[in-house]
Motif scaffolding. Sequence first.
Motif, PDB file in Angstrom:
ATOM      1  N   MET A 212       0.906  -1.269   0.036  1.00 62.85           N
ATOM      2  CA  MET A 212      -0.235  -0.179  -0.011  1.00 62.85           C
ATOM      3  C   MET A 212       0.849   1.197  -0.002  1.00 62.85           C
ATOM      4  SD  MET A 212      -2.918   1.169   2.817  1.00 62.85           S
ATOM      5  CE  MET A 212      -3.332  -0.286   3.259  1.00 62.85           C
ATOM      6  N   LYS A 213       0.646   2.134  -0.732  1.00 57.59           N
ATOM      7  CA  LYS A 213       1.271   3.461  -0.938  1.00 57.59           C
ATOM      8  C   LYS A 213       0.915   4.274   0.446  1.00 57.59           C
ATOM      9  CE  LYS A 213       0.030   6.068  -4.346  1.00 57.59           C
ATOM     10  NZ  LYS A 213      -0.488   6.726  -5.475  1.00 57.59           N
ATOM     11  N   PRO A 214       1.968   4.987   0.910  1.00 61.88           N
ATOM     12  CA  PRO A 214       1.883   5.702   2.152  1.00 61.88           C
ATOM     13  C   PRO A 214       0.800   6.814   2.024  1.00 61.88           C
ATOM     14  CG  PRO A 214       4.282   5.852   1.419  1.00 61.88           C
ATOM     15  CD  PRO A 214       3.480   5.067   0.331  1.00 61.88           C
ATOM     16  N   GLU A 215       0.603   7.344   0.915  1.00 59.90           N
ATOM     17  CA  GLU A 215      -0.482   8.388   0.828  1.00 59.90           C
ATOM     18  C   GLU A 215      -1.789   7.596   0.836  1.00 59.90           C
ATOM     19  OE1 GLU A 215       1.617   7.749  -1.602  1.00 59.90           O
ATOM     20  OE2 GLU A 215       2.899   9.384  -1.915  1.00 59.90           O
ATOM     21  N   THR A 216      -1.894   6.487   0.526  1.00 56.10           N
ATOM     22  CA  THR A 216      -3.228   5.571   0.689  1.00 56.10           C
ATOM     23  C   THR A 216      -3.613   5.438   2.136  1.00 56.10           C
ATOM     24  OG1 THR A 216      -3.083   4.558  -1.535  1.00 56.10           O
ATOM     25  CG2 THR A 216      -4.476   3.578   0.024  1.00 56.10           C
ATOM     26  N   GLU A 217      -2.520   4.990   2.776  1.00 54.54           N
ATOM     27  CA  GLU A 217      -2.622   4.754   4.129  1.00 54.54           C
ATOM     28  C   GLU A 217      -2.736   5.990   5.061  1.00 54.54           C
ATOM     29  OE1 GLU A 217      -0.059   2.909   7.978  1.00 54.54           O
ATOM     30  OE2 GLU A 217       0.667   2.246   6.024  1.00 54.54           O
ATOM     31  N   ALA A 218      -2.068   7.121   4.614  1.00 55.02           N
ATOM     32  CA  ALA A 218      -2.487   8.219   5.379  1.00 55.02           C
ATOM     33  C   ALA A 218      -3.935   8.528   5.298  1.00 55.02           C
ATOM     34  CB  ALA A 218      -1.509   9.476   5.003  1.00 55.02           C
ATOM     35  N   ALA A 219      -4.447   8.531   3.946  1.00 52.10           N
ATOM     36  CA  ALA A 219      -5.868   8.815   3.562  1.00 52.10           C
ATOM     37  C   ALA A 219      -6.834   7.953   4.520  1.00 52.10           C
ATOM     38  CB  ALA A 219      -6.190   8.575   2.219  1.00 52.10           C
ATOM     39  N   ILE A 220      -6.451   6.519   4.644  1.00 49.74           N
ATOM     40  CA  ILE A 220      -7.262   5.805   5.583  1.00 49.74           C
ATOM     41  C   ILE A 220      -7.311   6.039   7.107  1.00 49.74           C
ATOM     42  CG2 ILE A 220      -7.282   3.360   6.453  1.00 49.74           C
ATOM     43  CD1 ILE A 220      -6.173   2.621   3.675  1.00 49.74           C
ATOM     44  N   ARG A 221      -6.234   6.614   7.404  1.00 48.14           N
ATOM     45  CA  ARG A 221      -5.923   7.019   8.622  1.00 48.14           C
ATOM     46  C   ARG A 221      -6.694   8.386   9.202  1.00 48.14           C
ATOM     47  NH1 ARG A 221      -2.373   4.255  12.020  1.00 48.14           N
ATOM     48  NH2 ARG A 221      -0.923   2.590  10.797  1.00 48.14           N
ATOM     49  N   ALA A 222      -6.858   9.229   8.170  1.00 47.84           N
ATOM     50  CA  ALA A 222      -7.186  10.548   8.330  1.00 47.84           C
ATOM     51  C   ALA A 222      -8.995  10.397   8.380  1.00 47.84           C
ATOM     52  CB  ALA A 222      -7.019  11.704   6.975  1.00 47.84           C
ATOM     53  N   HIS A 223      -9.545   9.392   7.368  1.00 44.17           N
ATOM     54  CA  HIS A 223     -10.763   9.241   7.487  1.00 44.17           C
ATOM     55  C   HIS A 223     -11.162   8.268   8.645  1.00 44.17           C
ATOM     56  CE1 HIS A 223     -14.328   6.761   5.627  1.00 44.17           C
ATOM     57  NE2 HIS A 223     -14.730   7.970   5.996  1.00 44.17           N
ATOM     58  N   ALA A 224     -10.467   7.592   9.370  1.00 44.87           N
ATOM     59  CA  ALA A 224     -10.587   6.958  10.664  1.00 44.87           C
ATOM     60  C   ALA A 224     -10.780   7.825  11.753  1.00 44.87           C
ATOM     61  CB  ALA A 224      -9.646   5.860  10.811  1.00 44.87           C
ATOM     62  N   VAL A 225     -10.072   8.771  11.930  1.00 45.69           N
ATOM     63  CA  VAL A 225     -10.084  10.041  12.920  1.00 45.69           C
ATOM     64  C   VAL A 225     -11.284  10.792  12.557  1.00 45.69           C
ATOM     65  CG1 VAL A 225      -8.807  12.060  13.628  1.00 45.69           C
ATOM     66  CG2 VAL A 225      -7.423   9.844  13.090  1.00 45.69           C
ATOM     67  N   ALA A 226     -11.431  11.117  11.371  1.00 47.10           N
ATOM     68  CA  ALA A 226     -12.828  12.029  11.064  1.00 47.10           C
ATOM     69  C   ALA A 226     -14.057  11.396  11.504  1.00 47.10           C
ATOM     70  CB  ALA A 226     -12.628  12.274   9.539  1.00 47.10           C
ATOM     71  N   GLU A 227     -14.287  10.111  11.287  1.00 44.62           N
ATOM     72  CA  GLU A 227     -15.333   9.395  11.672  1.00 44.62           C
ATOM     73  C   GLU A 227     -15.467   8.914  12.873  1.00 44.62           C
ATOM     74  OE1 GLU A 227     -18.014   8.625   9.523  1.00 44.62           O
ATOM     75  OE2 GLU A 227     -17.044  10.094   8.143  1.00 44.62           O
ATOM     76  N   TYR A 228     -14.509   8.944  13.762  1.00 44.05           N
ATOM     77  CA  TYR A 228     -14.300   8.509  15.335  1.00 44.05           C
ATOM     78  C   TYR A 228     -15.484   8.974  16.058  1.00 44.05           C
ATOM     79  CZ  TYR A 228     -12.942   7.398  19.966  1.00 44.05           C
ATOM     80  OH  TYR A 228     -12.803   6.826  21.423  1.00 44.05           O
ATOM     81  N   PRO A 229     -16.507   8.494  16.805  1.00 47.12           N
ATOM     82  CA  PRO A 229     -16.151   7.155  17.344  1.00 47.12           C
ATOM     83  C   PRO A 229     -16.979   6.140  16.483  1.00 47.12           C
ATOM     84  CG  PRO A 229     -18.063   8.276  18.354  1.00 47.12           C
ATOM     85  CD  PRO A 229     -17.193   9.246  17.517  1.00 47.12           C
ATOM     86  N   ARG A 230     -17.701   6.446  15.210  1.00 47.26           N
ATOM     87  CA  ARG A 230     -18.051   5.379  14.524  1.00 47.26           C
ATOM     88  C   ARG A 230     -16.991   4.639  13.408  1.00 47.26           C
ATOM     89  NH1 ARG A 230     -20.475  10.236  13.834  1.00 47.26           N
ATOM     90  NH2 ARG A 230     -19.334  10.511  11.989  1.00 47.26           N
ATOM     91  N   GLU A 231     -17.350   3.448  13.017  1.00 45.08           N
ATOM     92  CA  GLU A 231     -16.337   2.715  12.079  1.00 45.08           C
ATOM     93  C   GLU A 231     -16.329   3.493  10.854  1.00 45.08           C
ATOM     94  OE1 GLU A 231     -16.359  -1.575  11.643  1.00 45.08           O
ATOM     95  OE2 GLU A 231     -16.513  -1.730  13.841  1.00 45.08           O
ATOM     96  N   CYS A 232     -15.129   3.881  10.304  1.00 46.31           N
ATOM     97  CA  CYS A 232     -14.912   4.197   9.165  1.00 46.31           C
ATOM     98  C   CYS A 232     -14.880   3.183   8.331  1.00 46.31           C
ATOM     99  CB  CYS A 232     -13.825   5.212   8.738  1.00 46.31           C
ATOM    100  SG  CYS A 232     -12.095   4.370   8.572  1.00 46.31           S
ATOM    101  N   CYS A 233     -15.350   3.296   6.812  1.00 45.59           N
ATOM    102  CA  CYS A 233     -15.231   2.245   5.910  1.00 45.59           C
ATOM    103  C   CYS A 233     -15.056   2.729   4.488  1.00 45.59           C
ATOM    104  CB  CYS A 233     -16.590   1.409   5.777  1.00 45.59           C
ATOM    105  SG  CYS A 233     -18.123   2.167   5.650  1.00 45.59           S
ATOM    106  N   GLY A 234     -14.215   2.079   3.778  1.00 44.17           N
ATOM    107  CA  GLY A 234     -13.875   2.555   2.267  1.00 44.17           C
ATOM    108  C   GLY A 234     -13.243   1.455   1.586  1.00 44.17           C
ATOM    109  N   LEU A 235     -12.847   1.995   0.416  1.00 40.47           N
ATOM    110  CA  LEU A 235     -12.245   0.897  -0.542  1.00 40.47           C
ATOM    111  C   LEU A 235     -10.860   1.646  -0.950  1.00 40.47           C
ATOM    112  CD1 LEU A 235     -15.626   0.244  -2.361  1.00 40.47           C
ATOM    113  CD2 LEU A 235     -14.498  -1.217  -0.867  1.00 40.47           C
TER     114      LEU A 235
END
Length: 192
Positions: free
Chosen positions: A1-24
Amino acid sequence: MKPETEAAIRAHAVAEYPRECCGLVVVDHGGDEIYFPCRNVAPPGKSGRDRRNDHFVLSKADQGAALDCGEVVAVVHSHPDWPAAPTQGDLVSCEESALPWHIVRVDGADGEVVTAELVTVHPSGYRAPLLGREFFHGVLDCYALIRDWLPSAPSPLQGHSWDCSTTCFWLDWPAAWSRCRACHRCRVRASW
């Protein structure tokens, strides 16, 4: 996985907290790997409790938009305040999707929301145990238990209407089955 992809996943998880984030994770038509955040549309529980804190359902519209962008190569979701270790439901769903699953832990201790480990699970032939399995509606529920116990069970995704008023596919099963439980008009007469 590219570092940019992982960074986007982590940012989405933080933004959605306390809900589960989900994506593709998608490889677009130009060959670039991108993270496509999706809405978590998990319905509320019977008590009205918001189940998006411990359950996720990808928005069908968002899934379609991701497919329009390119090839889906992985499923992503977060575990709020819980380790990134996959649950039995995650493992079963990973097998059904035939795609890798990325699970990121996100914690909100002391008012600061941060991500921790990110675990990747690949399809490997996992089958949930018949005894001691976790319950996840639509993934590891009562029907899934019967389906796993009787591997020849038809899938509800095969278009069965679940209306036994005219015909009942359960009647075509071994002689131990004389009635179905798919509707509430009849009872199972099996000997287990």
